[in-house]
Design an enzyme around this catalytic site. Structure first.
Site, PDB file in Angstrom:
ATOM      1  N   ASP A 262       0.817  -1.218   0.000  1.00 48.20           N
ATOM      2  CA  ASP A 262       0.000   0.000   0.000  1.00 48.20           C
ATOM      3  C   ASP A 262       0.845   1.261   0.000  1.00 48.20           C
ATOM      4  O   ASP A 262       1.580   1.514   0.957  1.00 48.20           O
ATOM      5  CB  ASP A 262      -0.864   0.041   1.260  1.00 48.20           C
ATOM      6  CG  ASP A 262      -1.943  -1.006   1.230  1.00 48.20           C
ATOM      7  OD1 ASP A 262      -2.892  -0.847   0.447  1.00 48.20           O
ATOM      8  OD2 ASP A 262      -1.829  -1.998   1.982  1.00 48.20           O
TER       9      ASP A 262
ATOM     10  N   GLY B 178      -6.420  -2.805  10.072  1.00 46.48           N
ATOM     11  CA  GLY B 178      -7.004  -3.077  11.378  1.00 46.48           C
ATOM     12  C   GLY B 178      -8.427  -2.576  11.548  1.00 46.48           C
ATOM     13  O   GLY B 178      -8.957  -2.607  12.657  1.00 46.48           O
TER      14      GLY B 178
ATOM     15  N   ASP C 250     -10.212  -5.820  -0.201  1.00 46.00           N
ATOM     16  CA  ASP C 250      -9.162  -5.319   0.694  1.00 46.00           C
ATOM     17  C   ASP C 250      -9.819  -4.583   1.862  1.00 46.00           C
ATOM     18  O   ASP C 250     -10.546  -3.603   1.647  1.00 46.00           O
ATOM     19  CB  ASP C 250      -8.273  -4.359  -0.118  1.00 46.00           C
ATOM     20  CG  ASP C 250      -7.119  -3.763   0.668  1.00 46.00           C
ATOM     21  OD1 ASP C 250      -6.899  -4.160   1.838  1.00 46.00           O
ATOM     22  OD2 ASP C 250      -6.424  -2.901   0.090  1.00 46.00           O
TER      23      ASP C 250
ATOM     24  N   GLY D 143     -10.282  -5.540   6.358  1.00 40.09           N
ATOM     25  CA  GLY D 143     -11.034  -6.247   7.386  1.00 40.09           C
ATOM     26  C   GLY D 143     -11.305  -7.709   7.100  1.00 40.09           C
ATOM     27  O   GLY D 143     -12.155  -8.318   7.751  1.00 40.09           O
TER      28      GLY D 143
HETATM   29  C1  DX5 Z   1      -5.602   0.029   3.968  1.00 42.30           C
HETATM   30  C2  DX5 Z   1      -4.951  -0.915   2.988  1.00 42.30           C
HETATM   31  C3  DX5 Z   1      -5.051  -2.361   3.304  1.00 42.30           C
HETATM   32  C4  DX5 Z   1      -4.665  -2.749   4.715  1.00 42.30           C
HETATM   33  C5  DX5 Z   1      -5.573  -3.904   5.045  1.00 42.30           C
HETATM   34  O1  DX5 Z   1      -6.375   0.965   3.345  1.00 42.30           O
HETATM   35  O2  DX5 Z   1      -5.440  -0.741   1.677  1.00 42.30           O
HETATM   36  O3  DX5 Z   1      -4.362  -3.168   2.350  1.00 42.30           O
HETATM   37  O4  DX5 Z   1      -3.336  -3.120   4.930  1.00 42.30           O
HETATM   38  O5  DX5 Z   1      -5.442  -4.238   6.375  1.00 42.30           O
HETATM   39  P1  DX5 Z   1      -6.521  -5.118   7.131  1.00 42.30           P
HETATM   40  O6  DX5 Z   1      -6.566  -6.462   6.430  1.00 42.30           O
HETATM   41  O7  DX5 Z   1      -6.034  -5.183   8.523  1.00 42.30           O
HETATM   42  O8  DX5 Z   1      -7.841  -4.402   6.989  1.00 42.30           O
HETATM   43 ZN    ZN Z   2      -4.539  -2.062   0.193  1.00 41.80          ZN
END
Ligand code: DX5
Ligand code: ZN
Length: 225
Positions: free
Chosen positions: A42, A155, A182, A184
């Protein structure tokens, strides 16, 4: 190499943004050992999204580890001007770039610039954006990324409304276009995301937030069997 060569029917993609950066190389090696091959990366510019996240300098350090095992790096550009970063991302070893529909006025021309650099190309949408707008703009893209959180931070809780959006997107997209989700994704919802039609699952805290990374990755993959 293309997405069709990278993915094994489905892919759980560890989201590097959620890693412990004091142990980044070690954590990536552990996940490669557990079978992960596509890593999500990211880039946030502090403007399209609030945080300045990680960028080409970090990518350059980890790309050789991933490429050595035949893996690929999927870059999610949470930025206002995606094209501006293509050169540096190419030099640092990115394999695909996904930019936001909300950030550009002409997605097809930005995609063409990305292809000139040899990238696979994805189109992302925020939770507020109409899925039909993404489906209409997606011709010629390799993947569409449906955000299931507000982009910016790892998160956050999966937004339940995303399931219906994934279903509608899947039915509106040509079959060869991959559908990535992508935000949660965790052990208790990855299967319903799959059943709704996704084939690429980005997981940040569901992997890096756990004590032991390899079993956390493998358990997510097992839900899709
Ligand atoms: C946040 C990023 C995601 C993030 C996902 O906007 O795009 O890729 O790392 O993290 P989790 O899986 O914890 O939601
Ligand atoms: Zn992402």
């Amino acid at each position: 190499m293309t997405w069709d060569q990278w993915i094994r029917t489905v892919e759980v993609e560890p989201s590097v943004y959620a890693a412990d950066f004091a142990r980044l190389g070690e954590q990536i090696e552990q996940l490669l050992g557990a079978g992960a091959r596509v890593f999500h990366f990211d880039v946030g510019d502090g403007h399209f999204v609030e945080p300045i996240t990680i960028g080409p300098i970090v990518l350059e350090s980890i790309a050789p580890l991933i490429h050595r095992e035949g893996g690929a790096i999927d870059v999610h550009l949470m930025v206002d001007d995606p094209e501006h970063y293509f050169g540096a991302l190419q030099t640092s070893g990115a394999d695909s770039v996904t930019f936001h529909l909300e950030a550009v006025s002409d997605p097809q021309s930005v995609a063409a610039r990305a292809r000139e650099r040899g990238f696979q190309v994805g189109l992302a949408i925020k939770p507020e954006t109409d899925v039909q707008d993404a489906a209409d703009a997606a011709t010629g893209f390799d993947l569409v990324l449906c955000m299931s959180i507000h982009p910016g931070f790892s998160g956050q809780e999966f937004m339940p409304g995303a399931i219906d959006r994934i279903r509608r997107l899947r039915s509106g997209l040509a079959p060869q276009i991959h559908l990535q989700v992508d935000g949660g994704i965790a052990i208790d919802n990855i299967r319903s995301v799959y059943d709704a039609g996704a084939d690429l699952f980005v997981c940040g805290s569901a992997i890096f937030g756990m004590e032991d990374l390899p079993p956390s990755y493998r358990r997510l993959v097992q839900q899709l069997a």
